[in-house]
Write a protein that holds these residues in place. Structure first.
Motif, PDB file in Angstrom:
ATOM      1  N   GLU A  36      11.167  -3.095  -0.115  1.00 50.94           N
ATOM      2  CA  GLU A  36      11.318  -1.830  -0.835  1.00 50.94           C
ATOM      3  C   GLU A  36      10.014  -1.514  -1.554  1.00 50.94           C
ATOM      4  OE1 GLU A  36      13.876   0.112  -4.543  1.00 50.94           O
ATOM      5  OE2 GLU A  36      14.490  -1.799  -3.657  1.00 50.94           O
ATOM      6  N   PRO A  37       9.373  -0.382  -1.288  1.00 49.30           N
ATOM      7  CA  PRO A  37       8.107  -0.069  -1.950  1.00 49.30           C
ATOM      8  C   PRO A  37       8.243  -0.083  -3.469  1.00 49.30           C
ATOM      9  CG  PRO A  37       8.481   1.446  -0.130  1.00 49.30           C
ATOM     10  CD  PRO A  37       9.762   0.662  -0.316  1.00 49.30           C
ATOM     11  N   PRO A  38       7.294  -0.701  -4.168  1.00 49.50           N
ATOM     12  CA  PRO A  38       7.350  -0.733  -5.638  1.00 49.50           C
ATOM     13  C   PRO A  38       7.073   0.638  -6.239  1.00 49.50           C
ATOM     14  CG  PRO A  38       5.864  -2.421  -4.739  1.00 49.50           C
ATOM     15  CD  PRO A  38       6.171  -1.468  -3.634  1.00 49.50           C
ATOM     16  N   GLY A  39       7.376   0.737  -7.529  1.00 51.49           N
ATOM     17  CA  GLY A  39       7.025   1.910  -8.311  1.00 51.49           C
ATOM     18  C   GLY A  39       6.127   1.516  -9.463  1.00 51.49           C
ATOM     19  N   ALA A  40       5.446   2.483 -10.050  1.00 52.22           N
ATOM     20  CA  ALA A  40       4.546   2.206 -11.168  1.00 52.22           C
ATOM     21  C   ALA A  40       5.257   1.505 -12.316  1.00 52.22           C
ATOM     22  CB  ALA A  40       3.919   3.508 -11.647  1.00 52.22           C
ATOM     23  N   VAL A  41       6.541   1.823 -12.504  1.00 56.25           N
ATOM     24  CA  VAL A  41       7.293   1.257 -13.634  1.00 56.25           C
ATOM     25  C   VAL A  41       7.629  -0.217 -13.442  1.00 56.25           C
ATOM     26  CG1 VAL A  41       8.276   3.479 -14.314  1.00 56.25           C
ATOM     27  CG2 VAL A  41       9.453   2.076 -12.607  1.00 56.25           C
ATOM     28  N   ASP A  42       7.410  -0.754 -12.234  1.00 53.82           N
ATOM     29  CA  ASP A  42       7.774  -2.149 -11.973  1.00 53.82           C
ATOM     30  C   ASP A  42       6.794  -3.139 -12.568  1.00 53.82           C
ATOM     31  OD1 ASP A  42       9.939  -1.213 -10.516  1.00 53.82           O
ATOM     32  OD2 ASP A  42       8.846  -1.247  -8.613  1.00 53.82           O
ATOM     33  N   LEU A  43       5.571  -2.701 -12.843  1.00 50.93           N
ATOM     34  CA  LEU A  43       4.562  -3.634 -13.351  1.00 50.93           C
ATOM     35  C   LEU A  43       4.943  -4.202 -14.706  1.00 50.93           C
ATOM     36  CD1 LEU A  43       1.900  -1.310 -12.035  1.00 50.93           C
ATOM     37  CD2 LEU A  43       1.640  -3.756 -11.644  1.00 50.93           C
TER      38      LEU A  43
ATOM     39  N   GLU B 287       0.831  -1.204   0.000  1.00 50.08           N
ATOM     40  CA  GLU B 287       0.000   0.000   0.000  1.00 50.08           C
ATOM     41  C   GLU B 287       0.861   1.247   0.000  1.00 50.08           C
ATOM     42  OE1 GLU B 287      -3.855  -0.912   2.583  1.00 50.08           O
ATOM     43  OE2 GLU B 287      -2.007  -1.447   3.644  1.00 50.08           O
ATOM     44  N   GLU B 288       2.158   1.072  -0.265  1.00 54.59           N
ATOM     45  CA  GLU B 288       3.086   2.201  -0.244  1.00 54.59           C
ATOM     46  C   GLU B 288       3.801   2.364  -1.577  1.00 54.59           C
ATOM     47  OE1 GLU B 288       5.613   1.241   3.015  1.00 54.59           O
ATOM     48  OE2 GLU B 288       4.136   1.826   4.532  1.00 54.59           O
ATOM     49  N   ALA B 289       3.242   1.804  -2.654  1.00 54.68           N
ATOM     50  CA  ALA B 289       3.843   1.966  -3.971  1.00 54.68           C
ATOM     51  C   ALA B 289       3.755   3.431  -4.398  1.00 54.68           C
ATOM     52  CB  ALA B 289       3.139   1.075  -4.985  1.00 54.68           C
ATOM     53  N   GLN B 290       4.644   3.818  -5.293  1.00 57.99           N
ATOM     54  CA  GLN B 290       4.714   5.209  -5.735  1.00 57.99           C
ATOM     55  C   GLN B 290       4.410   5.315  -7.227  1.00 57.99           C
ATOM     56  OE1 GLN B 290       5.324   8.097  -3.663  1.00 57.99           O
ATOM     57  NE2 GLN B 290       4.629   6.433  -2.319  1.00 57.99           N
ATOM     58  N   THR B 291       3.635   6.315  -7.571  1.00 58.36           N
ATOM     59  CA  THR B 291       3.269   6.532  -8.960  1.00 58.36           C
ATOM     60  C   THR B 291       4.108   7.651  -9.560  1.00 58.36           C
ATOM     61  OG1 THR B 291       1.376   6.763 -10.461  1.00 58.36           O
ATOM     62  CG2 THR B 291       1.446   8.228  -8.535  1.00 58.36           C
ATOM     63  N   ALA B 292       3.822   7.957 -10.821  1.00 55.33           N
ATOM     64  CA  ALA B 292       4.566   8.998 -11.529  1.00 55.33           C
ATOM     65  C   ALA B 292       4.077  10.381 -11.101  1.00 55.33           C
ATOM     66  CB  ALA B 292       4.393   8.824 -13.040  1.00 55.33           C
TER      67      ALA B 292
END
Length: 572
Positions: free
Chosen positions: A297-304, A89-94
């Protein structure tokens, strides 16, 4: 050579569409329902050795969802997928946090400094160098089948200098949410994806759901209609999971389900800024090939994109210059275990002293309503104890015998030879209890409060039954006194019952300063029971964060009392 299909919906029937055939693209580079894969799905898939199964990916994107609000909405399908996979619930978007750059990062695997989309006008896009994942797949492994459906036009058409998803993919369904209405368009989108899962052989599917974001913009907030749209999206997700589970080749397939959103939003429904409410999103990777837990490590939008390509076995060329990393696949991600949690089932019911709208005094009927949902704790309002009008019965003791619970009775006042007040029933061990006296209104009032032990972790919870009465001034005094009485209680504190107050009233606004007031999806009204038109019964939760609402609803009982009961299942 497979022909490409672009489907533009021109009618509102379930699968009515016009089919346009596009030639196969050449070389790429020019502009262009229990935890799921709920546990049952995972166990089915496990019957075939993982190495021999065909990898497949479903990516579902809900637009504009705040993770903290998502926690408060009953979303059993989402919850089951998250619990059986990698969930953050801590992923980061652009940035900026608008759909154009955010979906571009999700689907290309690079941040806006590379794809160059910085608004909802895609005019500066660099999709020729950084194409969407479906087009990537087609350029490297064209034998794989790609499918996308979306009702926000810039994702799939030249609208606003799109499309993000090129016409080179195998099948692209185009709908217009503004023309069809977003809930209707999303429903049709999901129907198309279900049809593809049932009758096609897709390897990668992208399904976009736009209603939550658009509805939040329309209402200017994150209230009931927004939350209802999230609950609807979860039911649609359930249709997709069921379609996967019923594929005839399911046992030979290794499905990875990816769930995300493009951005969060403010309390007023806007977005585009850099507050945590706008930049924090969720990330779910669920299926037999995923780790179970929270990524360190919190995911990022680019990881999908990188995770999906890796699962499909599509080799990633370093020259693509992708920004993402693999998150969630076994052996690739450090995860910490999900924290141990407790689940608490609470029912609140104003019983009208057991007399239904048909004039019949029937405690068995009330008990049957209680037993249907198997609550851990029940707060009952308008309870008689050895009162003439109800046959000199100790109603709390009688309900306890009928439901297999331990009873407490909180006295308001003497009445017709006995006592009138409220009751609390518990299947959990009661550690101690108090009947907090409140300021009198038209009648004396108290709040029957019990401390119970939770079996999952051994933690304690405090549940206080509520029956405020009568004028606004009297109810405010009662609420303030109860808040003072509960001020030093730590951990979970629940208020449940008949507040005799409407949403947004001074009483509810005062309590909302300390307690969360979860929305009841779709039908919040509780009174009168034969034609509910007012929401005056609630279950409130303190602290306001750190929990997930698994179920919250008004029970469909129109006769047994003059109120309808409310039921909440809480995980924390």
């Amino acid at each position: 050579m497979r022909p490409k299909k672009i489907v533009s919906l021109v009618a509102s029937g379930a699968l009515a569409a016009t089919l346009v055939m596009a030639p196969k693209a050449g070389a790429y580079g020019a502009p262009q329902a229990g935890p799921g894969l709920p546990a049952e799905l995972a166990s089915q898939a496990a019957r075939t050795p993982q190495a021999s199964r065909t990898p497949k990916v479903l990516l579902v994107g809900w637009d504009g969802i705040r993770p903290d609000v998502l926690r408060e909405v009953p979303t059993p399908v989402f919850d089951s997928l998250a619990a059986s996979g990698t969930f953050s619930e801590e992923a980061q978007t652009a940035r900026p946090t608008v759909s154009g750059p955010c979906w571009s990062s999700i689907l290309t695997g690079v941040w806006p400094n590379k794809h160059r989309v910085i608004s909802n006008n895609f005019i500066s896009n660099q999709y020729g160098s950084y194409p969407d994942i479906l087009t990537r797949i087609e350029s490297v492994q064209p034998e794989l089948n790609t499918f996308a459906v979306a009702d926000w036009l810039p994702l799939v058409t030249v609208e606003s200098n799109g499309p993000l998803i090129s016409d080179r993919i195998d099948k692209k369904i185009v709908l217009n949410g503004y023309d069809l209405g977003w809930l209707e368009a999303d429903s049709i989108s999901v129907d198309h994806a279900v049809e593809e899962l049932r009758n096609g052989d897709p390897d990668f599917l992208f399904v976009y759901v736009g209603a939550p974001d658009e509805i939040s913009h329309n209402i200017g907030g994150i209230g009931t209609e927004y939350r209802d749209a999230i609950a609807t999206a979860d039911r649609q997700l359930g249709k997709l999971v069921e379609a996967i589970r019923h594929r005839p080749t399911f046992q030979e397939e290794d499905w990875l389900i990816l769930l995300t959103t493009d951005h969060g939003r403010t309390e007023e429904g806007g977005h585009g800024g850099v507050t945590p409410e706008e930049t924090t999103v969720y990330y779910v990777a669920s299926g037999p090939s995923t780790e179970v837990g929270i990524p360190v490590e919190p995911p990022g939008a680019v990881d999908l994109t990188v995770t999906a390509l890796t699962h499909l076995g599509v080799p990633i060329d370093p020259a693509w210059d992708l920004d993402g990393k693999v998150v969630g696949l076994k052996g690739t991600t450090d995860v910490r275990p999900f924290p141990r949690t407790d689940t608490l089932r609470v029912l609140a019911y104003n019983t009208h002293h057991g007399e239904g709208l048909d004039g019949v005094l029937d405690l068995d009927r009330i008990a049957e309503v209680i037993n249907q949902v198997e609550p851990d704790v029940v707060t009952l309002q308008e309870i008689d104890r050895v009162v003439d009008r109800t046959g000199d019965v100790d109603q709390a003791a009688e309900y306890a015998a009928l439901t297999g619970t331990e009873p407490l009775f909180g006295d308001f006042m003497e009445y017709q030879g006995g006592h009138y007040g409220m009751a609390l029933l518990s299947r959990l061990p009661i550690l101690d209890w108090t009947n907090h006296r409140l300021p009198d209104g038209a009648e004396p009032r108290s709040a029957l409060t019990a401390r119970v032990s939770l079996p999952g972790t051994g933690r304690e919870a405090v549940i206080s039954g509520i029956h405020f009465y009568r004028t606004e001034e009297e109810r405010l005094a009662q609420a303030r006194t109860l808040m003072d009485a509960l001020e030093d209680e730590e951990g979970l504190v629940i208020l449940a019952g008949d507040f005799n107050s409407l949403p947004g009233s001074p009483v509810m606004e005062l309590l909302a300063s300390e307690w969360a007031v979860p929305e009841k999806p779709f039908s919040p009204f509780t009174f009168p029971s034969d034609g509910p038109a007012r929401e005056i019964d609630f279950i409130l939760i303190r602290p306001k964060t750190g929990f997930r609402v698994l179920e919250h609803r008004v029970l469909d009982e129109a006769v047994a009392s003059d109120h309808r009961p409310i039921f909440l299942v809480l995980e924390f």
